[in-house]
Every structure is written in structure tokens, then in C-alpha cells.
Write a protein that holds these residues in place. Structure first.
Motif, PDB file in Angstrom:
ATOM      1  N   ASP A   1       0.872  -1.173   0.000  1.00  0.00           N
ATOM      2  CA  ASP A   1       0.000   0.000   0.000  1.00  0.00           C
ATOM      3  C   ASP A   1       0.911   1.225   0.000  1.00  0.00           C
ATOM      4  O   ASP A   1       1.161   1.852   1.021  1.00  0.00           O
ATOM      5  N   TRP A   2       1.426   1.554  -1.194  1.00  0.00           N
ATOM      6  CA  TRP A   2       2.487   2.562  -1.306  1.00  0.00           C
ATOM      7  C   TRP A   2       2.094   3.918  -0.731  1.00  0.00           C
ATOM      8  O   TRP A   2       2.933   4.623  -0.156  1.00  0.00           O
ATOM      9  N   ASP A   3       0.826   4.285  -0.868  1.00  0.00           N
ATOM     10  CA  ASP A   3       0.414   5.618  -0.420  1.00  0.00           C
ATOM     11  C   ASP A   3       0.470   5.760   1.102  1.00  0.00           C
ATOM     12  O   ASP A   3       0.465   6.876   1.620  1.00  0.00           O
ATOM     13  N   SER A   4       0.522   4.629   1.797  1.00  0.00           N
ATOM     14  CA  SER A   4       0.524   4.665   3.263  1.00  0.00           C
ATOM     15  C   SER A   4       1.887   4.402   3.878  1.00  0.00           C
ATOM     16  O   SER A   4       2.045   4.554   5.091  1.00  0.00           O
ATOM     17  N   VAL A   5       2.860   3.985   3.090  1.00  0.00           N
ATOM     18  CA  VAL A   5       4.162   3.592   3.645  1.00  0.00           C
ATOM     19  C   VAL A   5       4.997   4.820   3.986  1.00  0.00           C
ATOM     20  O   VAL A   5       5.347   5.607   3.113  1.00  0.00           O
ATOM     21  N   GLN A   6       5.297   4.971   5.259  1.00  0.00           N
ATOM     22  CA  GLN A   6       6.193   6.032   5.706  1.00  0.00           C
ATOM     23  C   GLN A   6       7.354   5.476   6.534  1.00  0.00           C
ATOM     24  O   GLN A   6       8.069   6.234   7.189  1.00  0.00           O
ATOM     25  N   SER A   7       7.529   4.174   6.491  1.00  0.00           N
ATOM     26  CA  SER A   7       8.615   3.525   7.225  1.00  0.00           C
ATOM     27  C   SER A   7       9.499   2.765   6.253  1.00  0.00           C
ATOM     28  O   SER A   7       9.012   1.886   5.530  1.00  0.00           O
ATOM     29  N   PRO A   8      10.791   3.072   6.207  1.00  0.00           N
ATOM     30  CA  PRO A   8      11.714   2.345   5.342  1.00  0.00           C
ATOM     31  C   PRO A   8      12.176   1.047   6.002  1.00  0.00           C
ATOM     32  O   PRO A   8      12.105   0.892   7.225  1.00  0.00           O
ATOM     33  N   GLU A   9      12.658   0.123   5.195  1.00  0.00           N
ATOM     34  CA  GLU A   9      13.275  -1.072   5.741  1.00  0.00           C
ATOM     35  C   GLU A   9      14.398  -0.661   6.698  1.00  0.00           C
ATOM     36  O   GLU A   9      15.077   0.331   6.481  1.00  0.00           O
ATOM     37  N   ASN A  10      14.569  -1.449   7.743  1.00  0.00           N
ATOM     38  CA  ASN A  10      15.634  -1.154   8.700  1.00  0.00           C
ATOM     39  C   ASN A  10      16.227  -2.465   9.207  1.00  0.00           C
ATOM     40  O   ASN A  10      15.501  -3.428   9.464  1.00  0.00           O
ATOM     41  N   TYR A  11      17.540  -2.462   9.329  1.00  0.00           N
ATOM     42  CA  TYR A  11      18.257  -3.645   9.800  1.00  0.00           C
ATOM     43  C   TYR A  11      18.370  -3.625  11.305  1.00  0.00           C
ATOM     44  O   TYR A  11      18.319  -2.570  11.943  1.00  0.00           O
ATOM     45  N   VAL A  12      18.570  -4.820  11.883  1.00  0.00           N
ATOM     46  CA  VAL A  12      18.674  -4.942  13.320  1.00  0.00           C
ATOM     47  C   VAL A  12      20.125  -5.149  13.747  1.00  0.00           C
ATOM     48  O   VAL A  12      20.475  -4.899  14.900  1.00  0.00           O
ATOM     49  N   GLY A  13      20.993  -5.581  12.847  1.00  0.00           N
ATOM     50  CA  GLY A  13      22.421  -5.646  13.133  1.00  0.00           C
ATOM     51  C   GLY A  13      23.048  -4.257  13.062  1.00  0.00           C
ATOM     52  O   GLY A  13      22.564  -3.376  12.354  1.00  0.00           O
ATOM     53  N   TYR A  14      24.146  -4.060  13.785  1.00  0.00           N
ATOM     54  CA  TYR A  14      24.703  -2.706  13.895  1.00  0.00           C
ATOM     55  C   TYR A  14      25.330  -2.194  12.602  1.00  0.00           C
ATOM     56  O   TYR A  14      25.490  -0.984  12.413  1.00  0.00           O
ATOM     57  N   GLU A  15      25.677  -3.075  11.674  1.00  0.00           N
ATOM     58  CA  GLU A  15      26.337  -2.629  10.453  1.00  0.00           C
ATOM     59  C   GLU A  15      25.469  -1.668   9.651  1.00  0.00           C
ATOM     60  O   GLU A  15      25.968  -0.707   9.059  1.00  0.00           O
ATOM     61  N   ARG A  16      24.138  -1.895   9.650  1.00  0.00           N
ATOM     62  CA  ARG A  16      23.279  -1.088   8.788  1.00  0.00           C
ATOM     63  C   ARG A  16      22.030  -0.565   9.483  1.00  0.00           C
ATOM     64  O   ARG A  16      21.136  -0.049   8.817  1.00  0.00           O
ATOM     65  N   THR A  17      21.953  -0.672  10.794  1.00  0.00           N
ATOM     66  CA  THR A  17      20.744  -0.201  11.455  1.00  0.00           C
ATOM     67  C   THR A  17      20.711   1.320  11.539  1.00  0.00           C
ATOM     68  O   THR A  17      21.747   1.998  11.473  1.00  0.00           O
ATOM     69  N   GLU A  18      19.507   1.837  11.716  1.00  0.00           N
ATOM     70  CA  GLU A  18      19.298   3.268  11.937  1.00  0.00           C
ATOM     71  C   GLU A  18      18.244   3.448  13.016  1.00  0.00           C
ATOM     72  O   GLU A  18      17.402   2.574  13.235  1.00  0.00           O
ATOM     73  N   ASN A  19      18.306   4.593  13.716  1.00  0.00           N
ATOM     74  CA  ASN A  19      17.264   5.022  14.644  1.00  0.00           C
ATOM     75  C   ASN A  19      17.098   4.104  15.860  1.00  0.00           C
ATOM     76  O   ASN A  19      15.997   3.934  16.377  1.00  0.00           O
ATOM     77  N   PHE A  20      18.210   3.543  16.344  1.00  0.00           N
ATOM     78  CA  PHE A  20      18.153   2.729  17.552  1.00  0.00           C
ATOM     79  C   PHE A  20      18.052   3.659  18.758  1.00  0.00           C
ATOM     80  O   PHE A  20      18.856   4.580  18.916  1.00  0.00           O
TER      81      PHE A  20
ATOM     82  N   TRP B   1      20.304  -8.893  25.302  1.00  0.00           N
ATOM     83  CA  TRP B   1      20.554  -9.103  23.876  1.00  0.00           C
ATOM     84  C   TRP B   1      22.036  -8.917  23.554  1.00  0.00           C
ATOM     85  O   TRP B   1      22.754  -8.217  24.267  1.00  0.00           O
ATOM     86  N   THR B   2      22.468  -9.505  22.454  1.00  0.00           N
ATOM     87  CA  THR B   2      23.771  -9.207  21.860  1.00  0.00           C
ATOM     88  C   THR B   2      23.527  -8.628  20.474  1.00  0.00           C
ATOM     89  O   THR B   2      22.964  -9.311  19.603  1.00  0.00           O
ATOM     90  N   VAL B   3      23.909  -7.370  20.291  1.00  0.00           N
ATOM     91  CA  VAL B   3      23.750  -6.713  18.994  1.00  0.00           C
ATOM     92  C   VAL B   3      24.970  -7.036  18.147  1.00  0.00           C
ATOM     93  O   VAL B   3      26.086  -6.590  18.431  1.00  0.00           O
ATOM     94  N   GLY B   4      24.782  -7.845  17.117  1.00  0.00           N
ATOM     95  CA  GLY B   4      25.859  -8.237  16.238  1.00  0.00           C
ATOM     96  C   GLY B   4      25.885  -7.437  14.951  1.00  0.00           C
ATOM     97  O   GLY B   4      25.036  -6.572  14.718  1.00  0.00           O
ATOM     98  N   LYS B   5      26.855  -7.729  14.116  1.00  0.00           N
ATOM     99  CA  LYS B   5      27.032  -6.977  12.873  1.00  0.00           C
ATOM    100  C   LYS B   5      25.843  -7.137  11.937  1.00  0.00           C
ATOM    101  O   LYS B   5      25.358  -6.163  11.359  1.00  0.00           O
ATOM    102  N   GLN B   6      25.360  -8.364  11.805  1.00  0.00           N
ATOM    103  CA  GLN B   6      24.270  -8.631  10.858  1.00  0.00           C
ATOM    104  C   GLN B   6      22.948  -8.911  11.560  1.00  0.00           C
ATOM    105  O   GLN B   6      21.883  -8.663  10.997  1.00  0.00           O
ATOM    106  N   ALA B   7      22.994  -9.414  12.778  1.00  0.00           N
ATOM    107  CA  ALA B   7      21.776  -9.799  13.495  1.00  0.00           C
ATOM    108  C   ALA B   7      21.916  -9.469  14.973  1.00  0.00           C
ATOM    109  O   ALA B   7      23.011  -9.274  15.492  1.00  0.00           O
ATOM    110  N   THR B   8      20.762  -9.442  15.648  1.00  0.00           N
ATOM    111  CA  THR B   8      20.728  -9.227  17.083  1.00  0.00           C
ATOM    112  C   THR B   8      20.140 -10.461  17.733  1.00  0.00           C
ATOM    113  O   THR B   8      19.055 -10.920  17.361  1.00  0.00           O
ATOM    114  N   LEU B   9      20.853 -11.021  18.718  1.00  0.00           N
ATOM    115  CA  LEU B   9      20.536 -12.305  19.335  1.00  0.00           C
ATOM    116  C   LEU B   9      19.985 -12.107  20.738  1.00  0.00           C
ATOM    117  O   LEU B   9      20.581 -11.380  21.550  1.00  0.00           O
TER     118      LEU B   9
END
Length: 366
Positions: free
Chosen positions: A214-233, A264-272
């Protein structure tokens, strides 16, 4: 649609671009506009790649190995994919329908599975995903990115159409423009001498995670949970990289911020998650919310419970959650956790894991 950032290229998503400033999204008016703008720019690429790179596949599913020489005279559809990519999943109903409809007229559809996450290199995971998604056309396993580089490709999903002489005649990056792509399939089949191709288009009834965003409603971008590429933690004190830490969720999250609670352990690609009852909170604005996750150990299952604005999800639960908000992580894949009707507003999503040992990789929206 998204591109590999580790190739020193910006990463793009079907919902928006995580690497672009918010001002650029505003200039284009919507996330959908951003994708269309990027797609037009990407279509200007001059180097289209070579079909001969299929010979460098690691393995093949649903088919013996296919080669450029063996495909001579056929119209070939190349679809770059990775099985947890929501943008590819939403194009799959069309590729699947084209493969079935035009097979007898000379079309050979080939999925090239080039992994993004490490677990997507596991052939057992890919084989299961291909079966679960009812994909019966050939899949080339491209764990070494040999075919990706052969096509000079940058995006998931990416569609290439090759004529009977082995020339790439059309490409499209991302979601959409299905009619244009199918018309080109019909044209190339006619040029190759295919009979009974016709001009009718496939009728697709996409459901579940495969339904169009539903493109007209999307205001959230994809976000990663690993520290290499996450944003807005937003957990107080930030992340302790590659170390166990007990986190907390702040009293208030702004739109597109996320936070952890628990050990938790925040890893490069994933958070465990190290101990049971850890939570993730995410403030989002979209019809759909998905989370790529899986058990850290094969054969393990992890129970979870989902809330929306602090309440039971009820009718807005996704396909992997019941109406009480309960679900179980059993495989490394994308899970649909929220699907809500309009009107869409800012909402706070929370997932609590009742068992330890879950790895979380990325949130996507639609």
C-alpha cells in the motif's frame, strides 16, 4: 528494491531508501515515487551482463544445469532474488504466472538466488523456501555472486529478458511495470517464432506476503537490526557491539525509532536474544510490518507474542500471528506480523520472545 551496500552502492528498498536523506524522499512526494525515480535512473545502465555466467552457478534446483548454448533460440527470463526480500516476494506472483503461461511458447524462466544474509547461503533453507513458495521453474544458486557480477547487477529484485540470440532486450529493477514486462515477453516470443502467444495478460491474485504494498501509506523504510546497517536505535545508552547487555525501551519512541528490552547481543548482521522475555519495540507507519528472523540453532523453536499500541493485535495480525498475537519462530525467513486496514497511522509495535535463542535481522514494511 534494494542494492548491496557492501559493493559501495546505496541500498534501495521498495518502501523507500534507507541511505537517502528524508529531504530527498520529500522531494519525490512518496516512497513509491522514490522507487520509480531510482528505477528510471537504474535503467540507464549501459552494461547488461552475459548469459554465459549461468555456467558459474554453485548448484541448480528444479533443473539440471542450464547454459547459454543450451538456451540458444529460447527467450530467457532472469530473475535475481533472495528469499527473504519482501520486494522480490511481491513480484513473485507475476514471475510464477509468466513461467507457467509461456513455457510451451518457448520462455525459460530462471531464478538466480543471490543471498543477502549468511543463512540464505544454506541450500537447505533455499530448497525449503522454493518449495513453500510453489516455485517450480529452475533456480540457479549464486552464493559466490558470479552470475550477479556477470550481469553487472546491483538490485533485488532484477528482471532481465534475453532474446533467442542471447541478447538482453529488456530489464526492470524493483516492483511494478508488470504489463510492460509481459508485453516484452510476448514480443520476444513472437520474434523467436513462438505460436499462439496472444496478447492477453496474466491475471494475478496476490495474497498474504505477496500482495502489493500500500504505497500511499508507507512512511517507514526497511531497517536492519544488526549494527552494520541499522538506523534510529533508541534504547538508552546505545548499543554495545558484539557484547551481551541488558537494554530498556524508552518511555516514548518517535516514528521509525526502535529499541530493545532485555538481555541481547547486537551483532554486525543480526541481534541475538540471550534470555527469555526479551522485547523489540518499533514505531512505524505502514499497512504491513515484517521481521526477518530465525532460531539461532537449527531445529529450535522460539515462541513470541505481538502487541500493537500496547493491546492485543486482534484483526490486524499478520499471516504468521494468530488473533491473540501468538506465533512461533521455526525457520530462518521473513515473518508477516502486522497487516492492518486503512486508515493507517503511526503505531507502536512490540514483539516479546518467550524463549531465548532467536536472531533478528531486518524489519520491512508494505
Amino acid at each position: 528494491m534494494h542494492a548491496r551496500r557492501d559493493l559501495d552502492r546505496r541500498r534501495f528498498l521498495g518502501t523507500t531508501a534507507t541511505a537517502l536523506a528524508a529531504t530527498q524522499l520529500g522531494m519525490l512526494g512518496s516512497a513509491k515515487g522514490l522507487v520509480q525515480h531510482m528505477t528510471r535512473a537504474a535503467a540507464q545502465l549501459s552494461t547488461e551482463g552475459e548469459l554465459s555466467s549461468l555456467g558459474r552457478a554453485n548448484e541448480w534446483l528444479n533443473s539440471p544445469p542450464l547454459t547459454a548454448a543450451g538456451l540458444r533460440g529460447k527467450v530467457v527470463l532472469i530473475d535475481f532474488c533472495t528469499y527473504t526480500c519482501i520486494n522480490w516476494l511481491r513480484t513473485l506472483p507475476y514471475v510464477r504466472a509468466w513461467a507457467a503461461k509461456y513455457k510451451d511458447q518457448g520462455l525459460v524462466a530462471i531464478g538466480v538466488h543471490t543471498p543477502e544474509f549468511t543463512f540464505e547461503q544454506d541450500i537447505t533453507n533455499v530448497r525449503r523456501a522454493v518449495k513453500d513458495m510453489n516455485v517450480d521453474y529452475p533456480i540457479a544458486i549464486d552464493n559466490d555472486y558470479a552470475i550477479w557480477r556477470g550481469f553487472n547487477n546491483e538490485y533485488w529484485p532484477a528482471l532481465y529478458l534475453v532474446d533467442g540470440q542471447g541478447r538482453i532486450r529488456h530489464h526492470y529493477f524493483g516492483e511494478g511495470e508488470y504489463e510492460e514486462s509481459e508485453r516484452m515477453i510476448q514480443q520476444l516470443l513472437a520474434e523467436a517464432g513462438g505460436r499462439g502467444v496472444g496478447h492477453e495478460l496474466v491475471a494475478v491474485d496476490a495474497r498474504g506476503i505477496e500482495a502489493a504494498a500500500d504505497w500511499d501509506s508507507v512512511q517507514s523504510p526497511e531497517n536492519y537490526v544488526g549494527y552494520e546497517r541499522t538506523e534510529n536505535f533508541a534504547s538508552p545508552g546505545g548499543a554495545a557491539l558484539d557484547q551481551r547487555r541488558v537494554y530498556a525501551v524508552p518511555a516514548r519512541l518517535k516514528l521509525n525509532q526502535w529499541a530493545l528490552s532485555g538481555d541481547w547481543t547486537v551483532g554486525k548482521q543480526a541481534t541475538l536474544l540471550n534470555q527469555a522475555n526479551g522485547r523489540i519495540a518499533y514505531r512505524f507507519h505502514a499497512r504491513d510490518l515484517h521481521l526477518v528472523m530465525g532460531p539461532a540453532a537449527r531445529g529450535r523453536s522460539v515462541r513470541f507474542h505481538v502487541l500493537i499500541d500496547g493491546q492485543s493485535v486482534g484483526a490486524v495480525h499478520g499471516g504468521d500471528v494468530d488473533d491473540q498475537g501468538n506465533g512461533t519462530v521455526t525457520q530462518q525467513r521473513l515473518y508477516q506480523l502486522i497487516r492492518q486496514p486503512r486508515p493507517i497511522a503511526d503505531r507502536q509495535f512490540e514483539i516479546e520472545f518467550l524463549d531465548s535463542g532467536v536472531e533478528t535481522f531486518a524489519f520491512t514494511f508494505g
